[in-house]
Motif scaffolding. Structure first.
Motif, PDB file in Angstrom:
ATOM      1  N   GLY A 135       0.817  -1.203   0.000  1.00  0.00           N
ATOM      2  CA  GLY A 135       0.000   0.000   0.000  1.00  0.00           C
ATOM      3  C   GLY A 135       0.853   1.256   0.000  1.00  0.00           C
ATOM      4  N   GLU A 136       0.518   2.211   0.847  1.00  0.00           N
ATOM      5  CA  GLU A 136       1.265   3.472   0.911  1.00  0.00           C
ATOM      6  C   GLU A 136       2.704   3.271   1.375  1.00  0.00           C
ATOM      7  OE1 GLU A 136       0.520   6.701  -0.010  1.00  0.00           O
ATOM      8  OE2 GLU A 136      -1.096   5.618  -1.041  1.00  0.00           O
ATOM      9  N   ALA A 137       2.960   2.161   2.055  1.00  0.00           N
ATOM     10  CA  ALA A 137       4.315   1.905   2.555  1.00  0.00           C
ATOM     11  C   ALA A 137       5.319   1.722   1.434  1.00  0.00           C
ATOM     12  CB  ALA A 137       4.315   0.674   3.458  1.00  0.00           C
ATOM     13  N   ILE A 138       4.842   1.409   0.239  1.00  0.00           N
ATOM     14  CA  ILE A 138       5.759   1.250  -0.887  1.00  0.00           C
ATOM     15  C   ILE A 138       6.433   2.567  -1.230  1.00  0.00           C
ATOM     16  CG2 ILE A 138       4.137   1.723  -2.788  1.00  0.00           C
ATOM     17  CD1 ILE A 138       5.396  -0.662  -4.270  1.00  0.00           C
ATOM     18  N   ARG A 139       5.830   3.674  -0.801  1.00  0.00           N
ATOM     19  CA  ARG A 139       6.398   4.997  -1.074  1.00  0.00           C
ATOM     20  C   ARG A 139       7.523   5.336  -0.099  1.00  0.00           C
ATOM     21  NH1 ARG A 139       3.020   7.696  -4.554  1.00  0.00           N
ATOM     22  NH2 ARG A 139       0.960   6.774  -4.813  1.00  0.00           N
ATOM     23  N   THR A 140       7.368   4.910   1.147  1.00  0.00           N
ATOM     24  CA  THR A 140       8.360   5.275   2.160  1.00  0.00           C
ATOM     25  C   THR A 140       9.484   4.251   2.270  1.00  0.00           C
ATOM     26  OG1 THR A 140       6.984   4.184   3.835  1.00  0.00           O
ATOM     27  CG2 THR A 140       6.668   6.543   3.509  1.00  0.00           C
ATOM     28  N   GLY A 141       9.179   2.988   2.062  1.00  0.00           N
ATOM     29  CA  GLY A 141      10.197   1.942   2.094  1.00  0.00           C
ATOM     30  C   GLY A 141      10.447   1.453   0.692  1.00  0.00           C
ATOM     31  N   GLN A 142      11.414   2.050  -0.008  1.00  0.00           N
ATOM     32  CA  GLN A 142      11.631   1.767  -1.424  1.00  0.00           C
ATOM     33  C   GLN A 142      11.820   0.270  -1.666  1.00  0.00           C
ATOM     34  OE1 GLN A 142      11.633   3.866  -4.222  1.00  0.00           O
ATOM     35  NE2 GLN A 142      11.651   1.865  -5.188  1.00  0.00           N
ATOM     36  N   LEU A 143      11.094  -0.254  -2.636  1.00  0.00           N
ATOM     37  CA  LEU A 143      11.176  -1.666  -3.008  1.00  0.00           C
ATOM     38  C   LEU A 143      12.242  -1.846  -4.074  1.00  0.00           C
ATOM     39  CD1 LEU A 143       9.920  -4.575  -2.948  1.00  0.00           C
ATOM     40  CD2 LEU A 143       8.451  -3.812  -4.829  1.00  0.00           C
ATOM     41  N   SER A 233      14.070  -1.228   2.200  1.00  0.00           N
ATOM     42  CA  SER A 233      13.534  -2.030   3.301  1.00  0.00           C
ATOM     43  C   SER A 233      12.889  -3.322   2.821  1.00  0.00           C
ATOM     44  CB  SER A 233      12.507  -1.215   4.098  1.00  0.00           C
ATOM     45  OG  SER A 233      11.490  -0.725   3.241  1.00  0.00           O
ATOM     46  N   ASN A 234      12.603  -3.414   1.506  1.00  0.00           N
ATOM     47  CA  ASN A 234      11.975  -4.619   0.957  1.00  0.00           C
ATOM     48  C   ASN A 234      12.617  -4.987  -0.374  1.00  0.00           C
ATOM     49  OD1 ASN A 234       9.633  -5.192   2.832  1.00  0.00           O
ATOM     50  ND2 ASN A 234       9.170  -3.079   2.277  1.00  0.00           N
ATOM     51  N   VAL A 235      12.746  -6.289  -0.606  1.00  0.00           N
ATOM     52  CA  VAL A 235      13.321  -6.792  -1.847  1.00  0.00           C
ATOM     53  C   VAL A 235      12.389  -7.837  -2.457  1.00  0.00           C
ATOM     54  CG1 VAL A 235      15.262  -8.030  -2.901  1.00  0.00           C
ATOM     55  CG2 VAL A 235      15.679  -6.413  -1.036  1.00  0.00           C
ATOM     56  N   TYR A 236      12.165  -7.699  -3.744  1.00  0.00           N
ATOM     57  CA  TYR A 236      11.452  -8.714  -4.524  1.00  0.00           C
ATOM     58  C   TYR A 236      12.470  -9.366  -5.448  1.00  0.00           C
ATOM     59  CZ  TYR A 236       8.898 -10.202  -8.768  1.00  0.00           C
ATOM     60  OH  TYR A 236       8.467 -10.877  -9.888  1.00  0.00           O
ATOM     61  N   SER A 275      19.883 -10.874   4.022  1.00  0.00           N
ATOM     62  CA  SER A 275      19.667  -9.462   4.364  1.00  0.00           C
ATOM     63  C   SER A 275      18.449  -9.281   5.256  1.00  0.00           C
ATOM     64  CB  SER A 275      19.493  -8.629   3.092  1.00  0.00           C
ATOM     65  OG  SER A 275      18.222  -8.873   2.491  1.00  0.00           O
ATOM     66  N   GLY A 276      17.532 -10.254   5.249  1.00  0.00           N
ATOM     67  CA  GLY A 276      16.302 -10.155   6.018  1.00  0.00           C
ATOM     68  C   GLY A 276      15.264  -9.243   5.396  1.00  0.00           C
ATOM     69  N   LYS A 277      15.502  -8.804   4.150  1.00  0.00           N
ATOM     70  CA  LYS A 277      14.607  -7.852   3.502  1.00  0.00           C
ATOM     71  C   LYS A 277      13.771  -8.466   2.383  1.00  0.00           C
ATOM     72  CE  LYS A 277      17.570  -3.932   4.636  1.00  0.00           C
ATOM     73  NZ  LYS A 277      18.299  -2.746   4.148  1.00  0.00           N
ATOM     74  N   LEU A 278      13.939  -9.748   2.152  1.00  0.00           N
ATOM     75  CA  LEU A 278      13.244 -10.408   1.051  1.00  0.00           C
ATOM     76  C   LEU A 278      11.776 -10.600   1.404  1.00  0.00           C
ATOM     77  CD1 LEU A 278      13.668 -11.659  -1.751  1.00  0.00           C
ATOM     78  CD2 LEU A 278      14.233 -13.816  -0.616  1.00  0.00           C
ATOM     79  N   ILE A 279      10.890  -9.991   0.611  1.00  0.00           N
ATOM     80  CA  ILE A 279       9.454 -10.033   0.908  1.00  0.00           C
ATOM     81  C   ILE A 279       8.721 -11.081   0.070  1.00  0.00           C
ATOM     82  CG2 ILE A 279       8.899  -8.169  -0.731  1.00  0.00           C
ATOM     83  CD1 ILE A 279       6.771  -7.217   1.235  1.00  0.00           C
ATOM     84  N   ALA A 280       9.244 -11.387  -1.131  1.00  0.00           N
ATOM     85  CA  ALA A 280       8.615 -12.363  -2.019  1.00  0.00           C
ATOM     86  C   ALA A 280       9.606 -12.741  -3.100  1.00  0.00           C
ATOM     87  CB  ALA A 280       7.345 -11.799  -2.647  1.00  0.00           C
ATOM     88  N   ALA A 281       9.389 -13.892  -3.720  1.00  0.00           N
ATOM     89  CA  ALA A 281      10.268 -14.342  -4.798  1.00  0.00           C
ATOM     90  C   ALA A 281       9.466 -15.161  -5.801  1.00  0.00           C
ATOM     91  CB  ALA A 281      11.424 -15.169  -4.241  1.00  0.00           C
ATOM     92  N   ASP A 282       9.962 -15.184  -7.033  1.00  0.00           N
ATOM     93  CA  ASP A 282       9.402 -16.109  -8.019  1.00  0.00           C
ATOM     94  C   ASP A 282      10.513 -16.649  -8.903  1.00  0.00           C
ATOM     95  OD1 ASP A 282       9.763 -14.191 -10.171  1.00  0.00           O
ATOM     96  OD2 ASP A 282       7.850 -13.274  -9.660  1.00  0.00           O
ATOM     97  N   ILE A 283      10.203 -17.730  -9.569  1.00  0.00           N
ATOM     98  CA  ILE A 283      11.154 -18.377 -10.483  1.00  0.00           C
ATOM     99  C   ILE A 283      10.390 -18.709 -11.758  1.00  0.00           C
ATOM    100  CG2 ILE A 283      10.778 -20.726  -9.595  1.00  0.00           C
ATOM    101  CD1 ILE A 283      13.927 -20.978  -9.798  1.00  0.00           C
ATOM    102  N   ALA A 284      10.993 -18.406 -12.910  1.00  0.00           N
ATOM    103  CA  ALA A 284      10.250 -18.444 -14.170  1.00  0.00           C
ATOM    104  C   ALA A 284      10.946 -19.288 -15.235  1.00  0.00           C
ATOM    105  CB  ALA A 284      10.057 -17.026 -14.700  1.00  0.00           C
ATOM    106  N   GLU A 285      10.142 -19.685 -16.222  1.00  0.00           N
ATOM    107  CA  GLU A 285      10.593 -20.291 -17.482  1.00  0.00           C
ATOM    108  C   GLU A 285      11.021 -21.740 -17.381  1.00  0.00           C
ATOM    109  OE1 GLU A 285      10.102 -18.745 -20.260  1.00  0.00           O
ATOM    110  OE2 GLU A 285      10.079 -16.605 -19.831  1.00  0.00           O
ATOM    111  N   CYS A 286      10.625 -22.467 -16.329  1.00  0.00           N
ATOM    112  CA  CYS A 286      10.883 -23.904 -16.304  1.00  0.00           C
ATOM    113  C   CYS A 286       9.931 -24.589 -17.282  1.00  0.00           C
ATOM    114  CB  CYS A 286      10.694 -24.467 -14.894  1.00  0.00           C
ATOM    115  SG  CYS A 286      10.999 -26.240 -14.789  1.00  0.00           S
ATOM    116  N   ASN A 287      10.474 -25.157 -18.348  1.00  0.00           N
ATOM    117  CA  ASN A 287       9.672 -25.739 -19.428  1.00  0.00           C
ATOM    118  C   ASN A 287       9.972 -27.229 -19.555  1.00  0.00           C
ATOM    119  OD1 ASN A 287       8.572 -26.538 -21.890  1.00  0.00           O
ATOM    120  ND2 ASN A 287       8.859 -24.525 -22.809  1.00  0.00           N
ATOM    121  N   PRO A 288       9.169 -28.093 -18.921  1.00  0.00           N
ATOM    122  CA  PRO A 288       9.433 -29.536 -18.964  1.00  0.00           C
ATOM    123  C   PRO A 288       9.421 -30.130 -20.368  1.00  0.00           C
ATOM    124  CG  PRO A 288       7.829 -28.994 -17.254  1.00  0.00           C
ATOM    125  CD  PRO A 288       8.001 -27.762 -18.081  1.00  0.00           C
ATOM    126  N   THR A 289       8.717 -29.486 -21.310  1.00  0.00           N
ATOM    127  CA  THR A 289       8.651 -30.010 -22.674  1.00  0.00           C
ATOM    128  C   THR A 289      10.041 -30.124 -23.285  1.00  0.00           C
ATOM    129  OG1 THR A 289       6.482 -28.985 -22.977  1.00  0.00           O
ATOM    130  CG2 THR A 289       7.667 -29.618 -24.974  1.00  0.00           C
TER     131      THR A 289
END
Length: 311
Positions: A135-143, A233-236, A275-289
């Motif tokens: 929310g508004e916190a994204i403005r004060t704690g740069q992501l 303060s936050n890392v994606y 760092s203790g700042k990781l808020i979320a993560a994703d991993i992409a493009e795994c293609n079993p084909t």
């Protein structure tokens, strides 16, 4: 809904000590307790199709789960699975919004969302979920967005795709009056046009080429990363498996001729995690084909395990 059938594996009942494997600690997200990592699948390759890549990544989330299932749990004491967000009708934008809502829901329970793709269009949905939660916190704690990728994914296009997520995020930030804070590792000079490098410069993107990392001093690269982390303060964290050499990740939309060494990817992930700042993560493009002996899914599971480790 979560499919428990893929969460099977070895049980070392005849051994002493801690023999837990991830299939023995996983539960449906409905039963989640605060603070535990939660898997979310994004079973989509509509963005890859729109980007004229090799489709098949929609099967990636379950392939990664199967490889995760038999890994030793180590410090992962509980793992939740929130099932898959699917995109079977070409309606990518709606699927991304559903993913955003799921990510936001997981974050609202003080849990850590670990999203399994799917094409790299997953990144826009994950980001929207993080932004909705902050929310508004994204403005004060740069992501800070950290992307391990051979490509900037800053393409101009009429439709969103696996090549546009960070351009879409940049536009979202501009409209919200927020700085676009984007750091990339493993960029391929031959995987991006001069126009994309110019766009990255225009947007103030910080990046390291795969060649720079191959020949560079990792102590210095880690020091620079720590400096970036100190400003937010936050890392994606988002990882496109095509950042790795093709011999490590053959099952992707665009296999890399050079790529970034897996050991160096893991080391930088550990710095980010610790760092203790990781808020979320994703991993992409795994293609079993197009995978070989499940190698890409195994590497993806290894990276997920590294992210979720608590020590």
């Amino acid at each position: 809904m979560m499919d428990l059938s893929m969460w099977t594996g070895r049980q070392d009942v005849d051994s002493a000590g801690d023999t837990r494997r991830l299939h023995q600690v996983v539960l449906p997200f409905d039963a989640a307790s605060p603070g535990c990592p939660t898997l979310i699948g994004f079973a989509s390759d509509e963005g890859v199709r729109r980007n004229h890549g090799r489709v098949g990544a929609a099967e990636g989330p379950d392939a990664i789960r199967r490889m995760l299932a038999n890994l030793p749990a180590h410090s992962i004491w509980r793992l939740y699975d929130a099932g898959n967000i699917t995109c079977t009708d070409g309606a990518l934008e709606q699927a991304q919004l559903r993913l955003a809502e799921r990510v936001k829901q997981v974050l609202s329970q003080q849990a850590f969302p670990m999203v399994l793709g799917g094409g790299h269009e997953v990144a826009y949905g994950t980001f929207l979920g993080i932004a909705g939660h902050l929310g508004e916190a994204i403005r004060t704690g740069q992501l800070l967005i950290i992307n391990f990728d051979a490509h900037f994914d800053l393409r101009e296009a009429d439709q969103g795709s696996s090549g546009t997520p960070f351009k879409q995020i940049a536009e979202w930030c501009h409209q919200a009056g927020i700085k676009f804070n984007y750091l990339c590792y493993g960029i391929s000079q031959l995987g991006n046009t001069p126009a994309l490098f110019a766009r990255a410069e225009e947007l103030g993107v910080h990046f390291k080429l795969d060649s720079e990392i191959a020949l560079g001093n990792m102590v210095e690269i880690e020091r620079e990363l720590v400096e970036h982390l100190a400003t937010v303060s936050n890392v994606y964290l988002t990882i496109d498996l095509d950042v790795l050499p093709a011999e490590k990740a053959p099952g992707v939309s665009a296999p890399a001729a050079c790529g970034m060494q897996l050991e160096k990817v893991e080391r930088l992930i550990q710095v980010i995690r610790d760092s203790g700042k990781l808020i979320a993560a994703d991993i992409a493009e795994c293609n079993p084909t197009y995978d070989r002996d499940g190698l890409t899914a195994k590497v993806a599971a290894r990276l997920v395990h590294t992210i979720l480790q608590t020590s």
